[in-house]
Scaffold this motif. Structure first.
Motif: not given
Ligand code: ZN
Length: 346
Positions: A16-20, A193-195, A215-217, A271-273
């Protein structure tokens, strides 16, 4: 690799949380740069993602990818490969991927969308993975840029674009983007939103921006009152093991992700990135379990948390959950797949 780690690898997963832009293969970025006449900071694929995570270094890599990608064909190739990599590395069955349309200066939003849809469809046809996208803006950008992005999404309706996200430097205010998030909500778009720091950021993205996920938080563990409320409200947190470990720079056994799960929050592992952080979705689950002493059920619960928190239309979300549970039953693993949500709350 231990038996439990092999079992974790065999589980079907959700991202649910990766950046292209943090997920494109280095060889592909360099090929884009060469084709499009963009001079990048490295000529050798093995040097492009340096493995150093300082903020300047991170943005050099991330924005280098934004600059190198210049056509719908580039977008198609990039997302196709990213999805194939997610399937190969972690049996990903469903993926919601952030992209940063306003950072790609050489393409309009509709051009970018065309290319991404093409790549997603090719990856889906080839691997069976399902995917949707979230259009994101950076906190360093202006409200005007954010408003224009939301308007672009509204003017180019597409069921593959689920909503909007906010990321970038956490020290920039989230609240100033409230009008953009309100506009998105009025048009039925999802919001996340990333927090990060400061501690009140989590409350701000929930209560001011009206986000449905965070996201994160990780600093939620320092705000007991809000934490209890977000447990009750089943607000989902998309955590990222490697980034959280590096960010807190403490021993991984004290990762805030452990406290978040122990408190009863809905938490997934992501993974995020993956290219920038030299990781992948399979590795993130294995590392979290190894350092936090999680059993297979705890890992599985993270995957179900992710599926339940996905923004798929309800009928598709239920189909995804049914597919995951069937796969796990077929694997013959000793897991409770039909936990009753109320039983798992503290
Ligand atoms: Zn991220």
């Amino acid at each position: 690799m231990s038996n439990i780690e092999q079992q974790i690898n065999s589980l079907p997963k959700i991202e649910l949380h990766s950046h292209l832009e943090g997920s494109v293969r280095a060889e592909t970025v360099l090929a884009f740069g060469q084709k499009n006449g963009v001079k990048l900071h490295a000529d050798d694929p093995s040097a492009f993602y340096s493995g150093r995570y300082e903020q300047d270094e991170f943005f050099k890599q991330f924005f280098g990818v934004c600059e190198a990608m210049a056509s719908p064909e580039d977008c198609s190739r990039a997302i196709y490969e990213v999805l194939c990599d997610q399937v190969a590395a972690g049996n990903v069955r469903y993926s919601e991927i952030f992209f940063q349309p306003t950072m790609h200066k050489r393409m309009s939003y509709p051009q970018m969308l065309d290319g991404l849809l093409d790549g997603i469809k090719r990856a889906e046809a080839e691997t069976g993975v399902k995917s949707r996208m979230i259009a994101a803006i950076n906190r360093e950008q202006s409200l005007d840029v954010a408003m224009k992005l939301v308007q672009d999404i509204i003017d180019n309706p597409c069921e593959r674009i689920l909503g909007i996200g906010l990321d970038g430097n956490p020290y920039f205010s989230a609240s100033e983007f409230k009008p953009a998030f309100d506009l998105a909500r009025r048009h039925g778009l999802h919001r996340t939103a990333h927090a990060g720091v400061p501690v009140h950021d989590n409350g701000e993205v929930i209560d001011v921006l009206g986000c449905q996920r965070i996201d994160h938080g990780y600093y939620i563990i320092e705000d007991k009152e809000l934490l209890d409320r977000l447990v009750r409200d089943r607000v989902h947190f998309t955590a990222c093991w490697t980034l959280a470990s590096g960010y807190f720079a403490t021993d991984p056994e004290n990762s805030p992700i452990k406290a978040m799960v122990d408190a009863g929050l809905s938490v997934s592992i992501n993974t995020d990135d993956p290219q920038i952080f030299h990781t992948d979705i399979g590795k993130e689950h294995v590392l979290a379990a190894r350092h936090l002493g999680w059993d297979l059920q705890t890992v599985w619960d993270r995957i179900i948390d992710a599926a339940e928190a996905s923004w798929l239309p309800e009928s598709e979300r239920q189909m995804l959950l049914a597919q995951l549970k069937k796969e796990v039953r077929d694997l013959g693993l000793d897991l409770i797949t039909d936990r009753r949500r109320e039983d798992s709350l503290p």
